[in-house]
Write an enzyme that holds these catalytic residues in place. Structure first.
Site, PDB file in Angstrom:
ATOM      1  N   SER A   1       0.840  -1.190   0.000  1.00 50.65           N
ATOM      2  CA  SER A   1       0.000   0.000   0.000  1.00 50.65           C
ATOM      3  C   SER A   1       0.882   1.249   0.000  1.00 50.65           C
ATOM      4  O   SER A   1       1.698   1.441  -0.900  1.00 50.65           O
ATOM      5  CB  SER A   1      -0.952  -0.051   1.195  1.00 50.65           C
ATOM      6  OG  SER A   1      -2.029   0.824   1.040  1.00 50.65           O
TER       7      SER A   1
ATOM      8  N   HIS B   1      -8.109  -4.666  -1.559  1.00 53.10           N
ATOM      9  CA  HIS B   1      -6.856  -4.091  -1.077  1.00 53.10           C
ATOM     10  C   HIS B   1      -6.253  -4.919   0.057  1.00 53.10           C
ATOM     11  O   HIS B   1      -5.033  -5.007   0.181  1.00 53.10           O
ATOM     12  CB  HIS B   1      -7.097  -2.654  -0.603  1.00 53.10           C
ATOM     13  CG  HIS B   1      -5.847  -1.886  -0.369  1.00 53.10           C
ATOM     14  ND1 HIS B   1      -4.952  -1.590  -1.378  1.00 53.10           N
ATOM     15  CD2 HIS B   1      -5.313  -1.351   0.761  1.00 53.10           C
ATOM     16  CE1 HIS B   1      -3.933  -0.911  -0.885  1.00 53.10           C
ATOM     17  NE2 HIS B   1      -4.130  -0.749   0.416  1.00 53.10           N
TER      18      HIS B   1
END
Length: 731
Positions: free
Chosen positions: A587, A705
């Site tokens: 991320s 994610h």
């Protein structure tokens, strides 16, 4: 940043890219300083680099933007359109190549055996008591997903409430938040198709085990159901489900609504209207007595506004509690007092008690002063007391204070590690906390708020022996002389001659702290002779608000310098060597390792880059990108554009560079960080690589994610990551 929601671009709520199928508009919507040139002419298709790595043919286009007189080339812009059959074919070919090459690497079975042993474990959550009923989750060791159970009282018959495996045939739908009503008759829960952030809220009748056909709420990406004391409904944050609204604009449409039990979602009462600012999100909290609704306005890694509403007064207006300050803060109400945790004037945090009838700043009363050497990470009310969570040298501590501001005691932790703090009922003495550390698997402790005594309530039975390992905290100087702390985990008998392979991992952003925590993947690496280093980079929250601000906006380069200095320290101390050092980040941490791979490719033997943000010029146009502008800065502002362009990993890939072995980890349903970041940068790296190391891209199917919600998927990805890291270090 919601890179790892609740406020990060981690570890960790499908929205499609803005203007999919066509080039997005100029970032500024027509600013004279920003011009766009798109696909005027196509360039030749890139040939395969070598016979060993026959990369898929990847064409280039003549696309560019001009910012403040600087031309920004974007030759792989066509990869932004995930709906295109050409893009889908390219992604599929990249994934197939990666999996073929990963399957050839050594030690895969040894890694798989240990990872399975550490991942297929029984797990349990503490009970949540509502009315006369108890609710908890449980996952047997041999199952892929958890099940939510309930019983009457503490000893009634155990009954299944939600079997997560039944939500989808292939395990692609995950269970998010689930919250029982206070009378224990209903549970509001959120399902996430494809394990993405986007979700739908449903209501299940506890007695019958069936969902209400009426109470179904779409647009539950940011939702957390806040039940009223009467259990007749709940408040929640809603976003519209409208394909005409670009994903990047959706946060600005978030609003607070009230859902009355038994009514359709379209009739829900609007309580707080959208603010129209796509850079912000809303976080709502309801006092246990139902008197006050408090909303924190999230802005990147900080909060830039707090307001409250007295629900007892019909027609009452929202009151701005904090306006004009931005920093780490939050507020909640308890027994007609609003408690504000803030870093304003106190970078390590303090707490004020505020009378809602006298909310002016000069009326606030400080009840918990700023600590001299610890950061106030979180606060809440449990058992009639303030339960405070601190970070001291990046390790967790819990303190109990009276609501009047007197310290009662600290709750002793098992050692150096991490906890999310006490959780329990505001007026019940019994509470719980979760604890973990690098060689200490997650365990749950039951505590008495009044006495401070705690006892082990549940421990995961994992095949872990901490005895052979040492966990040290060291401090090293960064480029500008700033002292940075770092946890180093290794075998006690590991030689200091540079031969130990090390994984260096970091985050450095959005006020997110990297603290000691158990990871099956890291422990497997340790058991196979590796070492682990986790620096507390600027941009995080480990040392307060100033530490965070030291790694954001135009100071983002400090984060990369801190990470590079950590790598140099490990080599200098002969804990490892450059041909045995692996960089890993996900991320915002993917941005980190992407940037340092460009700036210091000589320092690392391999890079693991997961669900990253890498195109720092067009990032606000996709996914949740606009909510990160407060952290990274907008390319529409000249000074910030210069800073972003200087380190943007995609734009700083240099042809002719000998890059380390590079494994990009993408997720096909990531609606938080659009996969285009990984796709475009993979193409650029493959074209630029002058060395003999591979640049591969693995794509996780039905994954958002945070990855896929099945143990086998996590094990398979972990094996690939470990095998890639081990296969590309010197032996």
């Amino acid at each position: 940043m919601k890179l790892s929601r609740t406020s990060s671009l981690a570890v960790l709520p499908v929205l499609l890219a803005a203007c999919a199928g066509a080039p997005p508009p100029p970032p500024d919507g027509g600013n004279s300083e920003v011009a766009t040139k798109v696909m005027v002419e196509e360039r030749p298709v890139m040939p395969a680099k070598t016979a060993a790595f026959p990369y898929p043919a990847t064409r280039k286009v003549d696309a560019s933007d001009t910012f403040f007189g600087v031309k920004v080339a974007d030759p792989y812009r066509w990869l932004e359109d995930e709906r295109s059959p050409e893009v889908q074919a390219w992604v599929k070919a990249e994934d197939e190549l990666a999996r073929t090459e990963l399957a050839k690497l050594p030690k895969r079975e040894a890694f798989a055996e240990k990872l399975r042993a550490l991942s297929y474990l029984e797990s349990m959550s503490p009970p949540v008591r509502r009315g006369n009923r108890s609710f908890w989750s449980h996952k047997p060791a041999d199952k892929e997903q958890r099940t939510i159970y309930w019983r009457e009282g503490d000893k009634g018959e155990q009954k299944v409430l939600i079997d997560v495996a039944s939500l989808s045939a292939d395990g692609s739908t995950s269970l998010g938040t689930w919250v029982p009503s206070y009378d224990g008759k209903w549970v509001a829960y959120i399902v996430h198709p494809n394990n993405a952030d986007a979700g739908q809220m449903r209501l299940r009748d506890v007695t019958t085990g069936k969902d209400s056909v009426i109470d179904t709420i779409p647009g539950a990406e940011y939702a957390f159901p806040l039940w009223t004391p009467k259990s007749d409904g709940f408040y929640y944050v809603s976003v519209p489900v409208d394909a005409q609204i670009p994903a990047s604009e959706l946060p600005g449409y978030s609003e607070v609504r009230f859902h009355k039990l038994g009514q359709k979602a379209e009739t829900d009462t609007l309580v707080l209207a959208k603010n129209g600012d796509p850079e912000t999100e809303l976080d709502a909290r309801l006092s246990r007595d139902g008197h006050f609704l408090v909303v924190n306005v999230l802005h990147g890694g900080n909060v830039n506004g707090i307001k409250f509403l007295d629900l007892r007064k019909k027609g009452a207006a929202w009151v701005d509690l904090v306006k004009g300050y931005e920093g780490s803060m939050s507020a909640f109400a308890y027994k007609d007092v609003i408690y504000l945790r803030t870093t304003e004037g106190s970078p390590r945090g303090r707490i004020f008690a505020i009378d809602p009838a006298k909310p002016a700043r000069e009326q606030w009363k400080e009840i918990v002063p700023e600590s001299k050497d610890a950061v106030l990470e979180d606060a809440g009310v449990v058992g009639g007391h303030l339960a405070l969570t601190y970070l001291r040298k990046a390790s967790s501590e819990i303190e109990v204070w009276t609501t009047a501001g007197k310290k009662v005691h600290a709750i002793k932790m098992p050692g150096i590690g991490t906890t999310g703090g006490l959780f329990g009922e505001p007026d019940e003495d019994r509470a719980y906390y979760v604890f973990t550390s690098f060689t200490y698997p997650t365990s749950i402790f039951e505590a008495s708020v009044k006495s401070g005594e705690s006892k082990l309530w549940y421990a995961v039975k994992a095949p872990v022996d901490p005895a052979p390992y040492v966990v040290e905290q060291v401090f090293y100087p960064s480029k500008d002389g700033t002292q940075v702390s770092m946890f180093v985990v290794r075998r006690k008998d590991a030689p200091k001659n540079g031969t130990t392979p090390f994984i260096l991992t970091g985050y450095g952003g959005f006020n997110i702290s990297k603290t000691p925590a158990f990871s099956p993947m890291y422990y497997t690496w340790l058991e196979n002779g590796g070492g682990l280093a986790v620096p507390n980079l600027r941009g995080g929250a480990e040392y307060g608000e100033e530490w965070h601000r030291g790694g954001m906006l135009t100071k983002k380069q400090n984060v990369f310098d801190d990470f590079i200095a950590a790598a140099e320290w490990l080599v200098k101390e002969k804990l490892t060597s450059t041909d045995r050092l692996v960089a890993y980040g996900g991320s915002n941490g993917g941005l980190l390792v992407g940037a340092v791979a460009n700036q210091r490719p000589d320092l690392f033997s391999a890079v693991l880059c997961a669900v990253p943000v890498l195109d720092m010029i067009r990032y606000p146009l996709f996914g949740d990108g606009k909510t990160w502008v407060a952290e990274y800065g907008s390319p529409k502002e000249e000074s910030l554009f210069k800073a972003l362009f200087a380190y943007s990993p995609y734009h700083n890939v240099k042809p002719g560079t000998k890059y380390p072995a590079f494994l990009m980890l993408s997720a096909d349903a990531d609606d938080r960080v659009h996969p285009l970041h990984a796709w475009k940068t993979t193409a650029a790296l493959q074209a630029a690589q002058a060395g003999d190391q591979p640049v591969l891209m693995r794509v996780e199917k039905h994954a958002g994610h945070g990855g896929a919600d099945m143990v086998k998927s996590r094990v398979e990805q972990g094996v690939d990551m470990l095998a890639f890291a081990y296969g590309h270090v010197a032996h």
